[in-house]
Design an enzyme around this catalytic site. Structure first.
Site, PDB file in Angstrom:
ATOM      1  CE  LYS B  57      -4.294  -1.925   0.882  1.00  0.00           C
ATOM      2  NZ  LYS B  57      -5.502  -1.577   0.363  1.00  0.00           N
ATOM      3  CB  SER B  82      -9.496  -1.141   9.356  1.00  0.00           C
ATOM      4  OG  SER B  82      -9.277  -2.188   8.604  1.00  0.00           O
ATOM      5  CG  ASN B  84      -1.495  -3.363   5.675  1.00  0.00           C
ATOM      6  OD1 ASN B  84      -0.965  -3.300   6.855  1.00  0.00           O
ATOM      7  ND2 ASN B  84      -1.540  -4.730   5.015  1.00  0.00           N
ATOM      8  N   GLY B 183      -8.771  -8.107  -1.855  1.00  0.00           N
ATOM      9  CA  GLY B 183      -9.873  -7.467  -0.769  1.00  0.00           C
ATOM     10  C   GLY B 183     -10.623  -6.257  -1.603  1.00  0.00           C
ATOM     11  N   GLY B 184     -10.270  -5.036  -1.421  1.00  0.00           N
ATOM     12  CA  GLY B 184     -10.961  -4.048  -2.140  1.00  0.00           C
ATOM     13  C   GLY B 184     -10.638  -3.974  -3.546  1.00  0.00           C
ATOM     14  N   GLY B 185      -9.681  -4.888  -4.070  1.00  0.00           N
ATOM     15  CA  GLY B 185      -9.466  -4.954  -5.641  1.00  0.00           C
ATOM     16  C   GLY B 185      -8.335  -4.298  -6.224  1.00  0.00           C
ATOM     17  N   GLY B 186      -7.760  -3.258  -5.174  1.00  0.00           N
ATOM     18  CA  GLY B 186      -6.853  -2.498  -5.700  1.00  0.00           C
ATOM     19  C   GLY B 186      -5.398  -3.050  -6.186  1.00  0.00           C
ATOM     20  CG  ASP B 214     -16.197  -8.739  -2.339  1.00  0.00           C
ATOM     21  OD1 ASP B 214     -15.521  -9.299  -1.690  1.00  0.00           O
ATOM     22  OD2 ASP B 214     -15.947  -7.681  -2.760  1.00  0.00           O
ATOM     23  CB  SER B 307      -0.352  -8.191  -0.003  1.00  0.00           C
ATOM     24  OG  SER B 307      -0.928  -9.059   0.870  1.00  0.00           O
ATOM     25  CG  ASN B 310       1.842  -3.906   8.541  1.00  0.00           C
ATOM     26  OD1 ASN B 310       3.093  -3.916   9.045  1.00  0.00           O
ATOM     27  ND2 ASN B 310       1.366  -3.294   7.835  1.00  0.00           N
TER      28      ASN B 310
END
Lengths: 318, 318
Positions: B57, B82, B84, B183-186, B214, B307, B310
């Site tokens: 990120k 919430s 990274n 996750g979010g697709g980024g 999803d 990815s 953490n």
């Protein structure tokens, strides 16, 4: 003991690096902001824990077997080692289709024996005394006409080790110090030779457990001193200096920092907490030296050699 | 939802890579013989766990803040996250002397809040619902005239993420597959764009926890589906696809493999045991896909994106 050479040229060490480059991993160099802030210095961790066989010894073993003549290659090699060199020589020999015989003390960790057996059937166990190690090695060596390769006191091993620092200084030309753990003395002597060839200003410093500080005492007395105990967590550093690497250390290393057991554990834990890497206690000794002598290292750029990562994950000291 | 572009050229993605290169770490690519042997394939782990701020990120955040205009830079940025991306945007903004405001749910892990606070005082806590996150973010954004940067559904974020795969394919040109967690697709949309530009044969595959799949369902129905639960260990993958990244995924990704919770833990543990690295559960999802579909991946060369790293070391699921 006198040195058969004063130094190796950068070109010569480059040749060594080139000759092993297709077999070894060019290991990453990691930095961490929080660790730098704790140390008040910039630390560049050269991560030999990600080397094949899990330690820098794979470089040593590879260079040693590549330098055998054809009849030596045909007959095979032998070493005695309780740990990383056993794994390294097994794997390096396998890669070159050379037979390797490994003599390991019965009390060596089971996971290290398993690692050897994964690429090598010729594992012989011995008592944990150096006398028994050598006796059994000699017997097998004579029986099969093998070449004995010492884990640290061998020039090709030392030159193989030099490539850790050749790589590090190639990518980070402006380091002030490089800190190496000292056990048998093979890594620090190789590092010192590379540092001499690649840099005009960088200094190699040793780090050694206080409990087995034969190198620290040898540097003071200018003769090889011996340990009366092997009582340290840093199992890779229990061995003694040899007559090939000690003259190199005497010529190029001015400072050895002694590290207590609790300092080894703290350094190991800090790397685990901040870099999420599990390294072996012997590796943590070099980083512990920075944490111990913060004033000396303040504001400097420091290469710290993480020599290996072969540790039992379910048996940590913290 | 339609794509405002069909693809980006290699030259364009190279420019992105060059523009962030002095801020981000070129992360190492690790391989391990035992893991390869377990998988029956060659795995190349691209280790973003060693990226600054501990995850990929940081690339996204850096590219996003570098692309602000001067008045946006002056006023500052805001995000809600919430985990990274909160750390990444704090650190990336600090490096560019830009003020960042971070909205984090009260129940985010303490160690992630601490990491944000280490470089940023503007941390505001909210309830853990998406409605409260967005409401509080909007209020602060309006008050200070900030630029909102979404952690995954933002083109500069996606292009920043593309550099993970640009780097990987530059050094390993012959990969058959690259596996990304979703996750979010980024990350996967950035990876797919880079793969399209850099390779004619490599395919990007997604890996997603079954409990929050999803993306898997969206790919089937060709419209964005939503999760009814956030019940997965992989806390970085609980978020939903967005309208900027979903069209990219729809165009370039054919396969998403669903991973059960126990498979996440097993993959995380295997990396810990064999590579001595502690990675976060979200990262383990991609590797778990290889372990789950051994037949599909047999004999192939596979890039697996780790990815992030953490994770709370004293609170492991194994």
């Amino acid at each position: 003991m006198s040195l058969p050479f004063t130094a190796f040229s950068k070109d010569y060490l480059d040749e060594i690096k080139t000759s092993i480059t297709k077999y070894v991993t060019k290991t990453p160099v990691l930095s961490n902001k929080i660790i730098n802030s704790i140390c008040g210095a910039e630390i560049f961790f050269k991560c030999e824990n990600f080397q094949k066989s899990g330690s820098f010894k794979f470089r040593a073993a590879t260079n040693a077997v590549l330098n055998l003549d054809s009849s030596q290659k045909k007959n095979g090699v032998i070493t005695h080692s309780s740990g990383n060199f056993a794994q390294a020589l097994s794997l390096a020999s396998q890669a070159q289709n050379i037979t390797a015989h490994i003599v390991m003390p019965k009390n060596a960790p089971e996971f290290k024996k398993r690692a050897v057996l994964q690429c090598n059937n010729n594992l012989v166990e011995c008592q944990s005394t150096i006398i028994d190690r050598e006796k059994i090695s000699k017997k097998i060596q004579d029986k099969y006409d093998l070449t004995f390769i010492h884990p640290s006191n061998n020039l090709n091993v030392i030159l193989g080790n030099s490539t850790v620092v050749s790589e590090l200084l190639e990518d980070h030309t402006d380091l002030d110090y490089i800190i190496c753990p000292i056990g048998g003395g093979g890594l620090i002597s190789g590092s010192a030779l590379a540092c001499e060839a690649y840099s005009s200003s960088c200094e190699v410093i040793g780090a050694e457990p206080t409990n087995v500080n034969d190198a620290y005492r040898s540097l003071q007395s200018k003769q090889i001193e011996y340990n009366s105990t092997t009582d340290t967590l840093a199992d890779g550093l229990r061995t003694n200096l040899g007559d090939i690497n000690f003259p190199i250390i005497l010529k190029y290393v001015n400072t050895i920092i002694c590290i207590d057991e609790i300092e080894i554990i703290n350094a190991m834990k800090l790397i685990y907490d901040k870099l999420d890497m599990l390294i072996e206690p012997s590796s943590a000794v070099a980083f512990a030296a920075v944490l111990k002598e913060k004033e000396k290292f303040k504001g400097k750029k420091i290469g710290v050699i993480i020599s290996g990562g072969n540790v039992e994950n379910n048996n940590l000291p913290f």
